[in-house]
Scaffold this motif. Structure first.
Motif, PDB file in Angstrom:
ATOM      1  N   MET A   1      33.369  -9.891  57.109  1.00  0.00           N
ATOM      2  CA  MET A   1      32.589 -10.723  58.012  1.00  0.00           C
ATOM      3  C   MET A   1      32.676 -10.176  59.425  1.00  0.00           C
ATOM      4  O   MET A   1      33.677  -9.589  59.809  1.00  0.00           O
ATOM      5  N   LYS A   2      31.636 -10.414  60.160  1.00  0.00           N
ATOM      6  CA  LYS A   2      31.652  -9.967  61.547  1.00  0.00           C
ATOM      7  C   LYS A   2      32.080 -11.107  62.460  1.00  0.00           C
ATOM      8  O   LYS A   2      31.794 -12.278  62.204  1.00  0.00           O
ATOM      9  N   LYS A   3      32.786 -10.720  63.525  1.00  0.00           N
ATOM     10  CA  LYS A   3      33.236 -11.673  64.529  1.00  0.00           C
ATOM     11  C   LYS A   3      32.579 -11.291  65.849  1.00  0.00           C
ATOM     12  O   LYS A   3      32.665 -10.139  66.276  1.00  0.00           O
ATOM     13  N   ILE A   4      31.923 -12.243  66.469  1.00  0.00           N
ATOM     14  CA  ILE A   4      31.266 -12.005  67.751  1.00  0.00           C
ATOM     15  C   ILE A   4      32.317 -12.074  68.856  1.00  0.00           C
ATOM     16  O   ILE A   4      33.109 -13.008  68.918  1.00  0.00           O
ATOM     17  N   TYR A  17      21.380 -10.077  71.704  1.00  0.00           N
ATOM     18  CA  TYR A  17      22.502  -9.241  71.283  1.00  0.00           C
ATOM     19  C   TYR A  17      23.785  -9.854  71.819  1.00  0.00           C
ATOM     20  O   TYR A  17      23.745 -10.807  72.608  1.00  0.00           O
ATOM     21  N   ASN A  18      24.919  -9.334  71.398  1.00  0.00           N
ATOM     22  CA  ASN A  18      26.222  -9.804  71.856  1.00  0.00           C
ATOM     23  C   ASN A  18      26.944  -8.694  72.595  1.00  0.00           C
ATOM     24  O   ASN A  18      26.617  -7.518  72.447  1.00  0.00           O
ATOM     25  N   VAL A  21      30.739  -6.729  68.636  1.00  0.00           N
ATOM     26  CA  VAL A  21      30.914  -7.281  67.286  1.00  0.00           C
ATOM     27  C   VAL A  21      32.100  -6.565  66.658  1.00  0.00           C
ATOM     28  O   VAL A  21      32.171  -5.330  66.658  1.00  0.00           O
ATOM     29  N   LEU A  22      33.025  -7.357  66.136  1.00  0.00           N
ATOM     30  CA  LEU A  22      34.198  -6.834  65.443  1.00  0.00           C
ATOM     31  C   LEU A  22      33.968  -6.984  63.947  1.00  0.00           C
ATOM     32  O   LEU A  22      33.695  -8.079  63.457  1.00  0.00           O
ATOM     33  N   VAL A  23      34.046  -5.867  63.237  1.00  0.00           N
ATOM     34  CA  VAL A  23      33.912  -5.870  61.784  1.00  0.00           C
ATOM     35  C   VAL A  23      35.172  -5.231  61.235  1.00  0.00           C
ATOM     36  O   VAL A  23      35.417  -4.037  61.462  1.00  0.00           O
ATOM     37  N   THR A  26      37.140  -2.577  63.343  1.00  0.00           N
ATOM     38  CA  THR A  26      36.268  -1.742  64.163  1.00  0.00           C
ATOM     39  C   THR A  26      35.432  -2.606  65.105  1.00  0.00           C
ATOM     40  O   THR A  26      34.773  -3.551  64.670  1.00  0.00           O
ATOM     41  N   LEU A  27      35.466  -2.245  66.392  1.00  0.00           N
ATOM     42  CA  LEU A  27      34.711  -2.955  67.413  1.00  0.00           C
ATOM     43  C   LEU A  27      33.526  -2.095  67.836  1.00  0.00           C
ATOM     44  O   LEU A  27      33.685  -0.927  68.185  1.00  0.00           O
ATOM     45  N   TYR A  28      32.357  -2.685  67.818  1.00  0.00           N
ATOM     46  CA  TYR A  28      31.131  -2.034  68.276  1.00  0.00           C
ATOM     47  C   TYR A  28      30.666  -2.779  69.524  1.00  0.00           C
ATOM     48  O   TYR A  28      30.356  -3.973  69.443  1.00  0.00           O
TER      49      TYR A  28
END
Length: 126
Positions: A1-4, A17-18, A21-23, A26-28
């Protein structure tokens, strides 16, 4: 799951957009420009000050994800004028240990949001 990831210590998104996003681990991050998060004003005094504001915004996003620049593995730098590369690179480089600096590309683009001179995005691993 992704975390905003969101922090009020960096500029709020100005579109759909945010900040990041942490998946998994890994942080994008989204690209940051030189907006002062306190007053919402652009910081365009000179290219060094503008780059510093971008990096401080990015630092706030990383901290919101409980990370630092040491966690960054890849950056993308978009600049409006390649003649500013050396000045941008000097400020950018002050945030990293050269021996463990991330992979990176730097490209000149025709135009950036709000007509700024530099935008930087990152990928980090926890």
């Amino acid at each position: 799951m992704k975390k905003i990831i969101f922090t009020d210590k960096a500029p709020a998104p100005i579109g759909p957009y945010n900040q990041a996003v942490l998946v998994g681990n890994t942080l994008y991050t989204s690209g940051q420009i030189a907006i002062n998060p306190v007053n919402g004003e652009l910081v365009l005094t000179d290219i060094e000050t503008e780059t510093k504001q971008v990096m401080e915004n990015m630092k706030a996003v990383l901290e919101a994800a409980e990370m630092t620049f040491e966690n960054v593995i890849k950056t993308s730098i978009f600049i409006s004028d390649m003649n500013d590369f050396t000045k941008i690179n000097t400020v950018y480089g002050s945030y990293f240990d050269e021996k463990t600096a991330p992979a990176r590309e730097t490209v000149q683009v025709a135009c950036l949001p709000k007509n700024v001179n530099v935008e930087i995005s990152m990928i980090a691993i926890k």
